[in-house]
Scaffold this active site. Structure first.
Site, PDB file in Angstrom:
ATOM      1  N   MET A  39       0.835  -1.202   0.000  1.00  0.00           N
ATOM      2  CA  MET A  39       0.000   0.000   0.000  1.00  0.00           C
ATOM      3  C   MET A  39       0.872   1.256   0.000  1.00  0.00           C
ATOM      4  O   MET A  39       0.381   2.357   0.292  1.00  0.00           O
ATOM      5  CB  MET A  39      -0.938   0.007   1.211  1.00  0.00           C
ATOM      6  N   ALA A  41       4.029   4.030   0.974  1.00  0.00           N
ATOM      7  CA  ALA A  41       4.725   4.563   2.163  1.00  0.00           C
ATOM      8  C   ALA A  41       5.806   3.566   2.563  1.00  0.00           C
ATOM      9  O   ALA A  41       5.855   3.082   3.691  1.00  0.00           O
ATOM     10  CB  ALA A  41       3.754   4.841   3.307  1.00  0.00           C
ATOM     11  N   ALA A  44      11.961  -0.248   4.920  1.00  0.00           N
ATOM     12  CA  ALA A  44      12.895  -1.357   4.665  1.00  0.00           C
ATOM     13  C   ALA A  44      12.204  -2.718   4.687  1.00  0.00           C
ATOM     14  O   ALA A  44      12.694  -3.671   4.076  1.00  0.00           O
ATOM     15  CB  ALA A  44      14.029  -1.319   5.695  1.00  0.00           C
ATOM     16  N   HIS A  46       9.219  -3.412   3.348  1.00  0.00           N
ATOM     17  CA  HIS A  46       8.733  -3.626   1.974  1.00  0.00           C
ATOM     18  C   HIS A  46       9.899  -3.977   1.040  1.00  0.00           C
ATOM     19  O   HIS A  46       9.771  -4.832   0.173  1.00  0.00           O
ATOM     20  CB  HIS A  46       8.050  -2.360   1.445  1.00  0.00           C
ATOM     21  N   GLN A 162      -2.892 -12.271   7.558  1.00  0.00           N
ATOM     22  CA  GLN A 162      -3.120 -11.962   6.139  1.00  0.00           C
ATOM     23  C   GLN A 162      -2.414 -13.002   5.257  1.00  0.00           C
ATOM     24  O   GLN A 162      -2.989 -13.505   4.280  1.00  0.00           O
ATOM     25  CB  GLN A 162      -2.570 -10.562   5.853  1.00  0.00           C
ATOM     26  N   VAL A 185      10.903  -7.349   9.295  1.00  0.00           N
ATOM     27  CA  VAL A 185      12.028  -6.427   9.446  1.00  0.00           C
ATOM     28  C   VAL A 185      11.690  -5.465  10.586  1.00  0.00           C
ATOM     29  O   VAL A 185      10.593  -4.884  10.625  1.00  0.00           O
ATOM     30  CB  VAL A 185      12.290  -5.646   8.143  1.00  0.00           C
ATOM     31  N   LEU A 193       8.821  -2.670  11.650  1.00  0.00           N
ATOM     32  CA  LEU A 193       8.584  -1.533  10.756  1.00  0.00           C
ATOM     33  C   LEU A 193       7.149  -1.605  10.239  1.00  0.00           C
ATOM     34  O   LEU A 193       6.647  -2.677   9.932  1.00  0.00           O
ATOM     35  CB  LEU A 193       9.559  -1.564   9.579  1.00  0.00           C
TER      36      LEU A 193
HETATM   37  P1  AMP Z   1       1.403  -2.820   3.522  1.00  0.00           P
HETATM   38  O1  AMP Z   1       1.975  -1.787   2.622  1.00  0.00           O
HETATM   39  O2  AMP Z   1       1.424  -2.459   4.960  1.00  0.00           O
HETATM   40  O3  AMP Z   1       0.083  -3.354   3.035  1.00  0.00           O
HETATM   41  O4  AMP Z   1       2.407  -4.052   3.433  1.00  0.00           O
HETATM   42  C1  AMP Z   1       2.746  -4.605   2.189  1.00  0.00           C
HETATM   43  C2  AMP Z   1       3.499  -5.880   2.414  1.00  0.00           C
HETATM   44  O5  AMP Z   1       4.687  -5.600   3.162  1.00  0.00           O
HETATM   45  C3  AMP Z   1       2.716  -6.919   3.223  1.00  0.00           C
HETATM   46  O6  AMP Z   1       2.957  -8.202   2.689  1.00  0.00           O
HETATM   47  C4  AMP Z   1       3.297  -6.762   4.599  1.00  0.00           C
HETATM   48  O7  AMP Z   1       3.194  -7.922   5.384  1.00  0.00           O
HETATM   49  C5  AMP Z   1       4.741  -6.452   4.283  1.00  0.00           C
HETATM   50  N1  AMP Z   1       5.400  -5.779   5.400  1.00  0.00           N
HETATM   51  C6  AMP Z   1       5.001  -4.641   6.023  1.00  0.00           C
HETATM   52  N2  AMP Z   1       5.825  -4.344   7.050  1.00  0.00           N
HETATM   53  C7  AMP Z   1       6.763  -5.321   7.084  1.00  0.00           C
HETATM   54  C8  AMP Z   1       7.887  -5.599   7.921  1.00  0.00           C
HETATM   55  N3  AMP Z   1       8.221  -4.806   8.945  1.00  0.00           N
HETATM   56  N4  AMP Z   1       8.624  -6.699   7.662  1.00  0.00           N
HETATM   57  C9  AMP Z   1       8.289  -7.529   6.634  1.00  0.00           C
HETATM   58  N5  AMP Z   1       7.251  -7.322   5.804  1.00  0.00           N
HETATM   59  C10 AMP Z   1       6.499  -6.238   6.030  1.00  0.00           C
END
Ligand code: AMP
Length: 287
Positions: A39, A41, A44, A46, A162, A185, A193
């Site tokens: 989504m 923003a 590290a 991502h 998820q 991470v 994060l």
């Molecule tokens: P989001 O943008 O929050 O929807 O996350 C996009 C993808 O990045 C999802 O698969 C999340 O699980 C993954 N993600 C978000 N934060 C982290 C993190 N700290 N460590 C690993 N993967 C992450």
């Protein structure tokens, strides 16, 4: 049609047809493609998904779409952080080859009427306080996977529930893309994060650490022989004492079925979620 982006080396496509054409062209040349849905923003965490994708395939393609269907009324859809130009730079730097950034009208045109609903898993944990959230997630991920037809797709273990739901959906719907998880991470001090960490004041950011610390302490207690219920109760007290205004859950669950466990078992996962200030945070660790 690709358009120039803020970073000249990262083309952007905005329609499913353009995404499909670009990925199919790579695949015709014998290259394997990894899709990384996000989504935006980006942080590290991502970018670790992009790196993982490049370990599993030759080409990484990211998507950025703030999916309105996974936000409930009163949630943070309107204030969710958005920075497409900055994200494009980060993705290019991580070795990503293409960004798919559709708008809401492209994803959900007038007359859109289909939903993907996995049964069971979405009713547990976060699903109890975010009704409908995982239907929105399953629907948008089904659309992204269907449009991309990538060889693999990478999702973070940060969103463990998820990931479990997406694995179930991909298996049930014969989606040909292999689903991979990527380890969480964390910042140096242990906070996972998250794009939502940007909402935290300095004081809230410091107090938010109680969540990962309680997960670690609860794990130590359980592995040290304390009964699970007592260890979870102690963890809950720590989180509340740190100033979380709400604790949605602190639970030991089976990592696949997400069913609550009363005793340690192989594949068990400790899961926690709560609200600090106005920001809802989630985290989990393996037992
Ligand atoms: P989001 O943008 O929050 O929807 O996350 C996009 C993808 O990045 C999802 O698969 C999340 O699980 C993954 N993600 C978000 N934060 C982290 C993190 N700290 N460590 C690993 N993967 C992450």
């Amino acid at each position: 049609m690709t358009e120039p982006s803020a970073h000249p080396s990262l083309p952007i496509v905005r329609t499913p047809a353009a995404l499909r054409a670009a990925i199919a062209a790579w695949q015709r040349q014998g290259q394997r493609v990894a899709l990384v849905p996000t989504m935006g923003a980006l942080h590290a965490g991502h970018l670790a998904l992009v790196t993982k994708g490049l370990g599993l395939a030759d080409i990484a393609v990211a998507s950025i779409f703030v999916n309105p269907k996974q936000f409930g009324p009163g949630e943070d859809l309107d204030r969710y952080p958005r920075d497409e130009a900055g994200d494009a730079l980060k993705l290019a730097g991580a070795g990503c080859s293409l960004l798919y950034a559709p708008d809401v009208a492209t994803m959900y045109p007038p007359g859109f009427a289909s939903f993907v609903r996995v049964s069971g898993l979405p009713d547990l944990l976060c699903g109890r306080v975010r009704p409908g959230h995982f239907d929105g997630v399953a629907t948008v991920v089904a659309k992204l996977l269907s449009a991309a037809q990538a060889d693999v797709a990478v999702f973070g273990e940060k969103d463990w529930q998820q990931l479990a739901i997406i694995r179930r959906m991909a298996a049930d719907l014969d989606i040909g893309t292999a689903i991979h998880g990527c380890a969480i991470v964390r910042d140096e001090d242990g906070l996972a994060l998250s794009s939502r960490n940007a909402y935290l004041s300095a004081d809230e950011r410091a107090r938010a650490l109680a969540l990962p610390r309680a997960l670690l302490a609860t794990r130590e207690a359980i592995l040290g022989g304390m009964p699970v219920a007592a260890a979870l109760a102690a963890g809950e007290r720590t989180i509340k004492a740190a100033g979380f205004v709400r604790l949605d859950y602190l639970e030991l669950v089976d990592g696949e079925t997400l069913h609550s466990l009363g005793a340690p078992a192989p594949g068990a996962r400790l899961m926690g979620a709560g609200v600090i200030g106005t920001t809802r945070l989630i985290d989990n660790i393996a037992l």
